[in-house]
Scaffold this active site. Sequence first.
Site, PDB file in Angstrom:
ATOM      1  N   GLU A  13       0.806  -1.223   0.000  1.00 50.39           N
ATOM      2  CA  GLU A  13       0.000   0.000   0.000  1.00 50.39           C
ATOM      3  C   GLU A  13       0.840   1.274   0.000  1.00 50.39           C
ATOM      4  O   GLU A  13       0.337   2.342  -0.357  1.00 50.39           O
ATOM      5  CB  GLU A  13      -0.956  -0.008   1.191  1.00 50.39           C
ATOM      6  CG  GLU A  13      -2.014  -1.101   1.086  1.00 50.39           C
ATOM      7  CD  GLU A  13      -2.962  -1.134   2.262  1.00 50.39           C
ATOM      8  OE1 GLU A  13      -4.123  -1.497   2.055  1.00 50.39           O
ATOM      9  OE2 GLU A  13      -2.539  -0.795   3.394  1.00 50.39           O
ATOM     10  N   GLY A  79     -12.461  -3.126   1.092  1.00 50.04           N
ATOM     11  CA  GLY A  79     -13.445  -4.055   0.551  1.00 50.04           C
ATOM     12  C   GLY A  79     -14.735  -3.315   0.255  1.00 50.04           C
ATOM     13  O   GLY A  79     -15.256  -2.582   1.100  1.00 50.04           O
ATOM     14  N   MET A 154     -13.356  -9.061   5.856  1.00 53.31           N
ATOM     15  CA  MET A 154     -14.782  -9.318   5.651  1.00 53.31           C
ATOM     16  C   MET A 154     -15.030 -10.252   4.466  1.00 53.31           C
ATOM     17  O   MET A 154     -15.549  -9.847   3.426  1.00 53.31           O
ATOM     18  CB  MET A 154     -15.515  -7.993   5.469  1.00 53.31           C
ATOM     19  CG  MET A 154     -15.416  -7.061   6.662  1.00 53.31           C
ATOM     20  SD  MET A 154     -16.245  -7.709   8.127  1.00 53.31           S
ATOM     21  CE  MET A 154     -17.941  -7.460   7.641  1.00 53.31           C
ATOM     22  N   ASP A 199     -11.247  -5.789  -3.327  1.00 54.91           N
ATOM     23  CA  ASP A 199     -12.200  -6.897  -3.301  1.00 54.91           C
ATOM     24  C   ASP A 199     -13.590  -6.347  -3.003  1.00 54.91           C
ATOM     25  O   ASP A 199     -13.744  -5.205  -2.581  1.00 54.91           O
ATOM     26  CB  ASP A 199     -11.800  -7.940  -2.241  1.00 54.91           C
ATOM     27  CG  ASP A 199     -11.700  -7.332  -0.839  1.00 54.91           C
ATOM     28  OD1 ASP A 199     -12.674  -7.473  -0.080  1.00 54.91           O
ATOM     29  OD2 ASP A 199     -10.673  -6.715  -0.505  1.00 54.91           O
TER      30      ASP A 199
END
Length: 231
Positions: A13, A79, A154, A199
């Site tokens: 990142e 996410g 998650m 995602d």
Amino acid sequence: MSVIGLIGAMDEEVAVIKAWMTDVREQTIAGCDFFVGRFEGKDVVLLKSGIGKVNAAVSTTLLLSQFEPEYVINIGSAGGFDPELQVGDVVISDQVVHHDVDVTGFGYLMGQVPNMPATYAADETLVAEAKAALQKVTQVQAKVGLIGTGDSFMNDPVRVEAVRALFPELVAVEMEAAAVAQVCFKFGTPFVVVRSLSDIAGKESPQSFEEYLKVAAENSSLMIQQMLKGN
């Protein structure tokens, strides 16, 4: 000297912006890696915080106390929760919340840490600058909205739906932003979260995350580049 703080959790990142920086000096404090240098004509401190809320809180506290940045941008991956968004798209916070905090038995709102705000408001000027930067990063769409933070990845559809029921307005989830925001709130430091989706929460998330983390990091970094160019 005015300094800008940039925070990402993982090597992937922060790697893109680190590669673009000049005059880089690395400093490690309490296991947190700080990269001090220049980026787009600005003095910046790029922090690799580590994953999760405790790591984010510790490292952000060090960033604010040791380097005193003018403002903070939390970057990296997230996410997706908004059905209109796809992997690679960008989310910009207007508010950030701890989606896994529950002290409602004592009269607090869901997500509210005692004696703290229920949500943490991103700086309006930084949000506007992020939206303006989006006009120059044409390969993605974006949503401005509520970003939720919790110490869980998650990928469980049941958990995803439970969180969605509590916070139907969520556009994305991740694992550090609310901790960063809470520390910034206590220090009085403006912040915004600008992340890209690696995602879609609950939909084969681990496989997608591994495959698209680099794409998300690049898109988030491009947004930051355009934000700093615009200042």
